[in-house]
Design a protein around this motif. Structure first.
Motif, mmCIF file in Angstrom:
data_model
loop_
_atom_site.group_PDB
_atom_site.id
_atom_site.type_symbol
_atom_site.label_atom_id
_atom_site.label_comp_id
_atom_site.label_asym_id
_atom_site.label_seq_id
_atom_site.Cartn_x
_atom_site.Cartn_y
_atom_site.Cartn_z
ATOM 1 N N SER A 63 -2.545 7.212 4.863
ATOM 2 C CA SER A 63 -2.830 5.840 4.059
ATOM 3 C C SER A 63 -2.513 4.750 5.125
ATOM 4 C CB SER A 63 -2.089 6.010 2.827
ATOM 5 O OG SER A 63 -2.342 4.396 2.257
ATOM 6 N N TRP A 64 -3.390 3.771 5.420
ATOM 7 C CA TRP A 64 -3.233 2.975 6.407
ATOM 8 C C TRP A 64 -3.869 1.815 5.698
ATOM 9 C CZ3 TRP A 64 -6.902 -0.745 7.662
ATOM 10 C CH2 TRP A 64 -6.215 -1.795 8.429
ATOM 11 N N ALA A 65 -2.973 0.519 5.669
ATOM 12 C CA ALA A 65 -3.605 -0.812 5.111
ATOM 13 C C ALA A 65 -2.674 -1.793 6.189
ATOM 14 C CB ALA A 65 -3.024 -0.933 3.767
ATOM 15 N N ALA A 66 -3.253 -3.155 6.008
ATOM 16 C CA ALA A 66 -2.778 -4.018 6.725
ATOM 17 C C ALA A 66 -1.320 -4.441 6.740
ATOM 18 C CB ALA A 66 -3.728 -5.475 6.448
ATOM 19 N N ASP A 67 -0.501 -4.018 5.560
ATOM 20 C CA ASP A 67 1.045 -4.024 5.552
ATOM 21 C C ASP A 67 1.351 -2.851 4.626
ATOM 22 O OD1 ASP A 67 1.439 -4.741 2.346
ATOM 23 O OD2 ASP A 67 -0.308 -5.903 2.781
ATOM 24 N N GLU A 68 2.593 -2.549 4.892
ATOM 25 C CA GLU A 68 3.147 -1.500 4.410
ATOM 26 C C GLU A 68 3.248 -1.193 3.049
ATOM 27 O OE1 GLU A 68 4.975 2.050 5.837
ATOM 28 O OE2 GLU A 68 4.100 0.289 7.077
ATOM 29 N N GLU A 69 3.590 -2.170 2.268
ATOM 30 C CA GLU A 69 3.483 -2.342 0.857
ATOM 31 C C GLU A 69 2.103 -1.968 0.192
ATOM 32 O OE1 GLU A 69 3.776 -5.187 -2.721
ATOM 33 O OE2 GLU A 69 5.169 -5.646 -1.201
ATOM 34 N N ASP A 109 7.748 8.949 -2.984
ATOM 35 C CA ASP A 109 7.519 10.482 -2.916
ATOM 36 C C ASP A 109 6.338 10.748 -2.120
ATOM 37 O OD1 ASP A 109 9.696 10.865 -4.457
ATOM 38 O OD2 ASP A 109 8.625 10.600 -6.550
ATOM 39 N N MET A 110 5.477 9.967 -2.100
ATOM 40 C CA MET A 110 4.163 10.074 -1.244
ATOM 41 C C MET A 110 4.198 10.197 0.306
ATOM 42 S SD MET A 110 2.129 10.076 -3.756
ATOM 43 C CE MET A 110 0.833 10.667 -3.007
ATOM 44 N N ARG A 111 5.376 9.774 0.807
ATOM 45 C CA ARG A 111 5.488 10.042 2.453
ATOM 46 C C ARG A 111 5.721 11.373 2.702
ATOM 47 N NH1 ARG A 111 6.067 4.939 4.609
ATOM 48 N NH2 ARG A 111 6.695 3.355 3.226
ATOM 49 N N GLU A 112 6.228 12.136 1.725
ATOM 50 C CA GLU A 112 6.421 13.640 2.039
ATOM 51 C C GLU A 112 4.906 14.336 2.224
ATOM 52 O OE1 GLU A 112 8.288 17.514 0.018
ATOM 53 O OE2 GLU A 112 9.031 15.605 -0.340
ATOM 54 N N HIS A 113 3.892 13.776 1.609
ATOM 55 C CA HIS A 113 2.730 14.422 1.432
ATOM 56 C C HIS A 113 1.468 13.686 2.348
ATOM 57 C CE1 HIS A 113 4.401 16.995 -1.518
ATOM 58 N NE2 HIS A 113 5.018 15.852 -1.957
ATOM 59 N N VAL A 114 1.694 12.476 2.681
ATOM 60 C CA VAL A 114 0.782 11.641 3.225
ATOM 61 C C VAL A 114 1.503 10.748 4.340
ATOM 62 C CG1 VAL A 114 -1.022 9.777 2.638
ATOM 63 C CG2 VAL A 114 -0.482 11.280 1.025
ATOM 64 N N LEU A 115 0.900 10.701 5.405
ATOM 65 C CA LEU A 115 1.230 9.723 6.503
ATOM 66 C C LEU A 115 0.881 8.189 6.041
ATOM 67 C CD1 LEU A 115 0.011 11.810 9.791
ATOM 68 C CD2 LEU A 115 2.123 11.862 8.488
ATOM 69 N N VAL A 116 2.023 7.804 5.899
ATOM 70 C CA VAL A 116 1.873 6.291 5.159
ATOM 71 C C VAL A 116 2.502 5.254 6.359
ATOM 72 C CG1 VAL A 116 2.462 4.609 3.394
ATOM 73 C CG2 VAL A 116 2.164 7.131 2.823
ATOM 74 N N SER A 117 1.657 4.180 6.642
ATOM 75 C CA SER A 117 2.069 3.216 7.605
ATOM 76 C C SER A 117 0.977 2.230 7.845
ATOM 77 C CB SER A 117 2.633 3.819 8.835
ATOM 78 O OG SER A 117 3.190 2.536 9.919
ATOM 79 N N SER A 118 1.408 0.984 8.114
ATOM 80 C CA SER A 118 0.501 -0.142 8.501
ATOM 81 C C SER A 118 0.355 -0.194 9.876
ATOM 82 C CB SER A 118 0.991 -1.471 7.675
ATOM 83 O OG SER A 118 2.079 -1.570 8.446
ATOM 84 N N ASP A 119 1.491 0.489 10.478
ATOM 85 C CA ASP A 119 1.389 0.546 12.061
ATOM 86 C C ASP A 119 0.713 1.488 12.738
ATOM 87 O OD1 ASP A 119 2.320 0.621 14.567
ATOM 88 O OD2 ASP A 119 4.544 0.733 14.147
ATOM 89 N N THR A 120 -0.375 0.942 13.359
ATOM 90 C CA THR A 120 -1.237 2.064 13.969
ATOM 91 C C THR A 120 -0.533 2.867 15.147
ATOM 92 O OG1 THR A 120 -2.087 0.238 15.561
ATOM 93 C CG2 THR A 120 -3.572 0.853 13.260
ATOM 94 N N GLY A 121 0.402 2.277 15.812
ATOM 95 C CA GLY A 121 1.076 2.858 16.901
ATOM 96 C C GLY A 121 2.085 4.179 16.296
ATOM 97 N N ARG A 122 2.290 3.959 14.862
ATOM 98 C CA ARG A 122 3.003 5.014 14.399
ATOM 99 C C ARG A 122 2.043 6.320 13.963
ATOM 100 N NH1 ARG A 122 6.817 8.215 14.165
ATOM 101 N NH2 ARG A 122 7.681 8.972 12.351
ATOM 102 N N HIS A 123 0.794 5.843 13.412
ATOM 103 C CA HIS A 123 -0.151 6.710 13.223
ATOM 104 C C HIS A 123 -0.560 7.619 14.446
ATOM 105 C CE1 HIS A 123 -0.851 6.452 8.837
ATOM 106 N NE2 HIS A 123 -0.625 5.014 9.111
#
Length: 163
Positions: A63-69, A109-123
Motif C-alpha cells: 500500500s502506497w500513498a502520498a502520505d503514511e496515514e 495490524d496491516m503492517r504484518e501482511h502488507v508493505l505499507v509506506s508512503s516512502d518509495t525508498g522504503r518500498h
C-alpha cells in the motif's frame, strides 16, 4: 525482474516451508506471497532444498500513498479481510460475516501482511530484499484503488532502482 501485474504457473500456496520442500521435488516452479522476509527466505530455501530448480515467483501486497496515514488507512479499508486466512475465509458467506470477523483488526495490524509506506525508498528496499533471496520475479499488488497514481510513482521512482 520486478513487474506490476500477476500471471504465472507452478505451485500456488507455497507459503509454508514444508509445502515448498515437497513442491521442489516435482514442480516446475513456485509461487508464494510476501509474508515477511524471514518466512519467504524459509520458503525459497525449502523449495531449493527439496530439489526445486524452477523459477520462484513472489506476489507482494503493498500500500502506497502520498502520505503514511493514507497508505495505512487504504491498506486497512481495502485489504483487512484478506488477512483472515483461508481456514476462516472459506466459512464466511456474506459481507457482514467478513465485517464481523475483521471488526477488531486495527490499521497497524496491516503492517504484518502488507508493505505499507508512503516512502518509495522504503518500498525499493523491501523489494530488493525479496529479490536478493533468489526470487526470480516479483509481482506487485497495490491494494489501493489509485492504480494510476501507483503505476506512475512506482514506474518512475521504484522500478528503475531495481533493474
Amino acid at each position: 525482474m520486478v513487474a506490476a501485474g500477476a500471471a504465472a504457473t507452478g505451485v500456488r500456496g507455497g507459503g509454508h516451508p514444508e509445502t515448498a520442500r515437497w513442491a521442489g521435488s516435482w514442480a516446475d516452479g513456485l509461487i508464494t506471497i510476501n509474508q515477511g522476509i524471514d518466512r519467504v527466505r524459509q520458503v525459497v530455501d525449502a523449495y531449493r532444498d527439496g530439489g526445486g530448480g524452477g523459477p520462484v515467483l513472489l506476489q507482494v501486497h503493498l500500500s502506497w500513498a502520498a502520505d503514511e496515514e493514507t497508505a495505512l488507512r487504504v491498506a486497512h479499508e481495502q485489504w483487512r479481510t484478506a488477512i483472515l486466512g483461508s481456514d476462516l475465509g472459506w466459512d464466511l458467506a456474506t459481507p457482514d460475516d467478513f465485517a464481523e470477523a475483521t471488526a477488531y483488526v486495527r490499521p497497524e495490524d496491516m503492517r504484518e501482511h502488507v508493505l505499507v509506506s508512503s516512502d518509495t525508498g522504503r518500498h525499493t528496499h523491501w523489494l530488493r530484499e525479496y529479490a536478493d533471496l533468489g526470487v526470480d520475479e516479483i509481482y506487485l499488488h497495490h491494494v489501493g484503488r489509485d492504480q494510476d497514481g501507483f503505476l506512475e510513482v512506482f514506474g518512475s521512482r521504484v522500478l528503475p532502482e531495481l533493474v
